[in-house]
Write a protein that holds these residues in place. Structure first.
Motif, PDB file in Angstrom:
ATOM      1  N   THR A 194       0.833  -1.204   0.000  1.00  0.00           N
ATOM      2  CA  THR A 194       0.000   0.000   0.000  1.00  0.00           C
ATOM      3  C   THR A 194       0.865   1.251   0.000  1.00  0.00           C
ATOM      4  OG1 THR A 194      -1.634  -1.210   1.301  1.00  0.00           O
ATOM      5  CG2 THR A 194      -1.887   1.172   1.182  1.00  0.00           C
ATOM      6  N   LEU A 195       1.895   1.215   0.849  1.00  0.00           N
ATOM      7  CA  LEU A 195       2.780   2.368   0.958  1.00  0.00           C
ATOM      8  C   LEU A 195       3.495   2.645  -0.366  1.00  0.00           C
ATOM      9  CD1 LEU A 195       3.982   4.467   2.905  1.00  0.00           C
ATOM     10  CD2 LEU A 195       5.832   2.849   3.360  1.00  0.00           C
ATOM     11  N   VAL A 196       4.041   1.598  -0.950  1.00  0.00           N
ATOM     12  CA  VAL A 196       4.750   1.757  -2.214  1.00  0.00           C
ATOM     13  C   VAL A 196       3.809   2.303  -3.282  1.00  0.00           C
ATOM     14  CG1 VAL A 196       5.808   0.483  -4.108  1.00  0.00           C
ATOM     15  CG2 VAL A 196       6.544   0.051  -1.761  1.00  0.00           C
ATOM     16  N   ALA A 197       2.590   1.797  -3.292  1.00  0.00           N
ATOM     17  CA  ALA A 197       1.619   2.280  -4.279  1.00  0.00           C
ATOM     18  C   ALA A 197       1.373   3.768  -4.109  1.00  0.00           C
ATOM     19  CB  ALA A 197       0.308   1.499  -4.155  1.00  0.00           C
ATOM     20  N   SER A 198       1.240   4.212  -2.862  1.00  0.00           N
ATOM     21  CA  SER A 198       0.970   5.637  -2.637  1.00  0.00           C
ATOM     22  C   SER A 198       2.203   6.470  -3.001  1.00  0.00           C
ATOM     23  CB  SER A 198       0.535   5.885  -1.195  1.00  0.00           C
ATOM     24  OG  SER A 198       1.625   5.748  -0.313  1.00  0.00           O
ATOM     25  N   PHE A 199       3.388   5.900  -2.787  1.00  0.00           N
ATOM     26  CA  PHE A 199       4.612   6.578  -3.210  1.00  0.00           C
ATOM     27  C   PHE A 199       4.622   6.726  -4.727  1.00  0.00           C
ATOM     28  CE2 PHE A 199       7.798   5.659   0.493  1.00  0.00           C
ATOM     29  CZ  PHE A 199       7.058   6.495   1.299  1.00  0.00           C
ATOM     30  N   GLU A 200       4.286   5.658  -5.384  1.00  0.00           N
ATOM     31  CA  GLU A 200       4.395   5.668  -6.841  1.00  0.00           C
ATOM     32  C   GLU A 200       3.393   6.610  -7.489  1.00  0.00           C
ATOM     33  OE1 GLU A 200       4.504   1.484  -7.618  1.00  0.00           O
ATOM     34  OE2 GLU A 200       6.688   1.478  -7.713  1.00  0.00           O
ATOM     35  N   GLU A 201       2.285   6.820  -6.822  1.00  0.00           N
ATOM     36  CA  GLU A 201       1.316   7.787  -7.330  1.00  0.00           C
ATOM     37  C   GLU A 201       1.907   9.192  -7.350  1.00  0.00           C
ATOM     38  OE1 GLU A 201      -2.377   7.922  -5.255  1.00  0.00           O
ATOM     39  OE2 GLU A 201      -2.893   5.858  -5.790  1.00  0.00           O
ATOM     40  N   LEU A 202       2.907   9.419  -6.479  1.00  0.00           N
ATOM     41  CA  LEU A 202       3.466  10.759  -6.336  1.00  0.00           C
ATOM     42  C   LEU A 202       4.663  10.994  -7.254  1.00  0.00           C
ATOM     43  CD1 LEU A 202       3.336  10.923  -2.441  1.00  0.00           C
ATOM     44  CD2 LEU A 202       1.812  12.094  -4.032  1.00  0.00           C
ATOM     45  N   GLN A 203       5.119   9.955  -7.909  1.00  0.00           N
ATOM     46  CA  GLN A 203       6.325  10.071  -8.734  1.00  0.00           C
ATOM     47  C   GLN A 203       6.218  11.104  -9.861  1.00  0.00           C
ATOM     48  OE1 GLN A 203       7.932   8.760  -6.176  1.00  0.00           O
ATOM     49  NE2 GLN A 203       9.490   8.496  -7.737  1.00  0.00           N
ATOM     50  N   PRO A 204       5.037  11.309 -10.415  1.00  0.00           N
ATOM     51  CA  PRO A 204       4.939  12.328 -11.476  1.00  0.00           C
ATOM     52  C   PRO A 204       5.324  13.731 -11.018  1.00  0.00           C
ATOM     53  CG  PRO A 204       3.025  10.894 -11.528  1.00  0.00           C
ATOM     54  CD  PRO A 204       3.794  10.547 -10.283  1.00  0.00           C
ATOM     55  N   ILE A 205       5.262  14.003  -9.737  1.00  0.00           N
ATOM     56  CA  ILE A 205       5.606  15.347  -9.264  1.00  0.00           C
ATOM     57  C   ILE A 205       7.054  15.657  -9.613  1.00  0.00           C
ATOM     58  CG2 ILE A 205       5.886  16.799  -7.218  1.00  0.00           C
ATOM     59  CD1 ILE A 205       3.600  15.209  -5.931  1.00  0.00           C
ATOM     60  N   GLU A 206       7.248  16.761 -10.280  1.00  0.00           N
ATOM     61  CA  GLU A 206       8.567  17.087 -10.827  1.00  0.00           C
ATOM     62  C   GLU A 206       9.570  17.490  -9.749  1.00  0.00           C
ATOM     63  OE1 GLU A 206       9.783  17.773 -14.176  1.00  0.00           O
ATOM     64  OE2 GLU A 206       8.139  16.646 -15.103  1.00  0.00           O
ATOM     65  N   GLU A 207       9.200  18.506  -8.990  1.00  0.00           N
ATOM     66  CA  GLU A 207      10.110  19.039  -7.986  1.00  0.00           C
ATOM     67  C   GLU A 207      10.323  18.005  -6.870  1.00  0.00           C
ATOM     68  OE1 GLU A 207      12.132  21.507  -7.429  1.00  0.00           O
ATOM     69  OE2 GLU A 207      12.467  20.709  -5.416  1.00  0.00           O
ATOM     70  N   PRO A 208      11.537  17.504  -6.699  1.00  0.00           N
ATOM     71  CA  PRO A 208      11.760  16.409  -5.749  1.00  0.00           C
ATOM     72  C   PRO A 208      11.480  16.778  -4.290  1.00  0.00           C
ATOM     73  CG  PRO A 208      13.844  17.209  -6.646  1.00  0.00           C
ATOM     74  CD  PRO A 208      12.754  17.840  -7.446  1.00  0.00           C
ATOM     75  N   LEU A 209      11.724  18.040  -3.951  1.00  0.00           N
ATOM     76  CA  LEU A 209      11.446  18.454  -2.574  1.00  0.00           C
ATOM     77  C   LEU A 209       9.958  18.378  -2.273  1.00  0.00           C
ATOM     78  CD1 LEU A 209      13.578  21.540  -1.541  1.00  0.00           C
ATOM     79  CD2 LEU A 209      13.334  19.377  -0.344  1.00  0.00           C
ATOM     80  N   ASP A 210       9.189  18.836  -3.230  1.00  0.00           N
ATOM     81  CA  ASP A 210       7.736  18.785  -3.092  1.00  0.00           C
ATOM     82  C   ASP A 210       7.275  17.330  -2.996  1.00  0.00           C
ATOM     83  OD1 ASP A 210       5.106  19.663  -3.000  1.00  0.00           O
ATOM     84  OD2 ASP A 210       4.897  19.546  -5.184  1.00  0.00           O
ATOM     85  N   ARG A 211       7.901  16.510  -3.829  1.00  0.00           N
ATOM     86  CA  ARG A 211       7.539  15.092  -3.838  1.00  0.00           C
ATOM     87  C   ARG A 211       7.869  14.457  -2.493  1.00  0.00           C
ATOM     88  NH1 ARG A 211      11.159  12.011  -7.326  1.00  0.00           N
ATOM     89  NH2 ARG A 211      10.789  13.769  -8.716  1.00  0.00           N
ATOM     90  N   LEU A 212       9.050  14.801  -1.972  1.00  0.00           N
ATOM     91  CA  LEU A 212       9.458  14.258  -0.675  1.00  0.00           C
ATOM     92  C   LEU A 212       8.466  14.650   0.418  1.00  0.00           C
ATOM     93  CD1 LEU A 212      11.634  12.758   0.965  1.00  0.00           C
ATOM     94  CD2 LEU A 212      12.717  14.980   1.368  1.00  0.00           C
ATOM     95  N   ASN A 213       8.090  15.896   0.397  1.00  0.00           N
ATOM     96  CA  ASN A 213       7.110  16.378   1.372  1.00  0.00           C
ATOM     97  C   ASN A 213       5.826  15.558   1.290  1.00  0.00           C
ATOM     98  OD1 ASN A 213       4.562  17.997   1.850  1.00  0.00           O
ATOM     99  ND2 ASN A 213       6.047  19.374   2.821  1.00  0.00           N
ATOM    100  N   LYS A 214       5.347  15.330   0.100  1.00  0.00           N
ATOM    101  CA  LYS A 214       4.095  14.594  -0.067  1.00  0.00           C
ATOM    102  C   LYS A 214       4.266  13.113   0.271  1.00  0.00           C
ATOM    103  CE  LYS A 214       1.419  17.739  -2.778  1.00  0.00           C
ATOM    104  NZ  LYS A 214       2.392  18.782  -3.187  1.00  0.00           N
TER     105      LYS A 214
END
Lengths: 225, 225
Positions: free
Chosen positions: B88-108
């Motif tokens: 479940t966790l990995v799936a939710s991580f992977e949903e966020l991968q499209p986010i370009e800015e890595p800092l923003d992605r990390l936050n999410k």
DNA sequence: ATCGGAAAGTTGTCAGTGGAAAGTTTGCAT
DNA sequence: ATGCAAACTTTCCACTGACAACTTTCCGAT
């Protein structure tokens, strides 16, 4: 387990005062202390799940229901062990208070935290096991609260010295989480404990210090040697 | 890698999906899935310590030793539940991968981690309970390793964009520890889950982001509103 | 001095648990 | 239909935590 570290704890300190009167005070001498020691030993050997009240009683050489008389139930005993662990932690924190520079003190507190966890796996395994203990217990609240308080004080000094606009509560929570998370996630404490583990942990903690101080944007987190 | 076959939902999906083949496949239909679900439910209700194989079997409507046939022992069952949680966790991580800015992605990702923990207390309670599960289990290793891998990738991008001299492994370990420690230490997930908790957690995570990026020396960690 | 109560510890019991072993049902390939 | 393996049940055993009832030890009041 190479050192008699359990002795540090206040519990032994309080009772160890006049062994003449207390040591052979009753049937057993000081059963509560013996039970806590047996508990920590058992958890060290078999993990928190391998713990059993009866086994602890067996090791202490008393009947299976003697522990209940002092601690009520197994949760009571484990809570007492957890509190003992926090006493050790607070003591090691307080030893560091003379250090002037708060950042340096914080760094050493982190190391002390991890070292305490490594040296007292039986206690540490239960200190943050909210499932197993009674977190509303008075002694437990007091002593664990004191540990966090010391951290907050140190963070306050860091804020005063380096960054007055720092949100102290948030930063303290964050630091505690980091170090605690590390302690929890460190794979196999025993392995690290065996050999050169302390150095590795210290190195990692130095990197953490760098990261905490400077952040991802500026930290190099390089091995200092 | 943005969206592999979503194994997580396979559990819930299979039960509802092709009932023709699997639903009445055998005596029970899909016992392993039912047992995992019952386990998560039970842990949610009574905590990881309140768990018992027999109670799980009872809830699934099978005999007390049916679980052993699929999972060996209770550790096997709990490991399977933990792996499910990581999926479940990995799936939710992977949903966020499209986010370009890595800092923003990390936050999410941090928010997603906490949210996953809050929403699946039965799974989360066991995901990092190294005492209760078999961390050498193949599926568990694969999926939990994948989660950490995604974090390392994100940290790499942050390093490339903001600080090339960053020690990536150390930083990733540190970030994981912080967020995990927070998830572990958050007192009473249910309380937070009830009401406005998600917002509070998001706020706290924003502060963490600030602290992680800028460090104690520069972060303000002030509430953004 | 001794007596009574309280604290410390014991024995016995009970329902519940995990795990192993042996038996039974079910589906499926031949 | 038959044989076989997987899925599940039943039976059993050693162990556990909690409780109740009992005995031993101590200590202070009289």
């Amino acid at each position: 387990m190479s050192r008699p570290s359990v002795k540090i704890c206040s519990v032994t300190a309080t009772t160890a005062g006049d062994s003449a009167t207390t040591a052979k005070n009753y049937h057993h001498g000081d059963l509560p202390t013996a039970l806590r020691a047996a508990t920590a030993e058992l958890i060290t050997e078999k993990g928190a799940t391998g713990f059993s009240l009866r086994e602890v009683a067996r090791r202490a050489g008393v009947s299976h229901s003697a522990p209940a008389h002092h601690f009520g139930d197994s949760q009571g005993l484990l809570t007492s062990v957890a509190a003992e662990g926090f006493h050790t932690l607070v003591a090691s924190f307080e030893e560091l208070q003379p250090i002037e520079e708060p950042l340096d003190r914080l760094n050493k507190m982190g190391k002390a935290y991890i070292r305490t966890a490594l040296e007292n796996p039986g206690h540490f395994g239960v200190m943050c096991a909210s499932e197993l203990i009674n977190e509303d217990d008075d002694e437990f609240c007091t002593v664990s609260g004191r540990a966090f308080e010391i951290l907050v004080e140190t963070v306050s000094e860091i804020a005063a010295a380096h960054n007055p606009s720092l949100n102290i509560e948030a930063a303290a929570t964050w630091i505690w989480s980091s170090v605690h998370g590390l302690a929890v996630l460190l794979p196999g404490f025993t392995k690290l404990d065996e050999k050169a583990g302390t150095d590795d942990v210290d190195l990692l903690l130095d990197q953490f210090s760098d990261l905490m101080s400077n952040g991802l944007f500026k930290a190099t987190a390089a091995y200092p040697e």
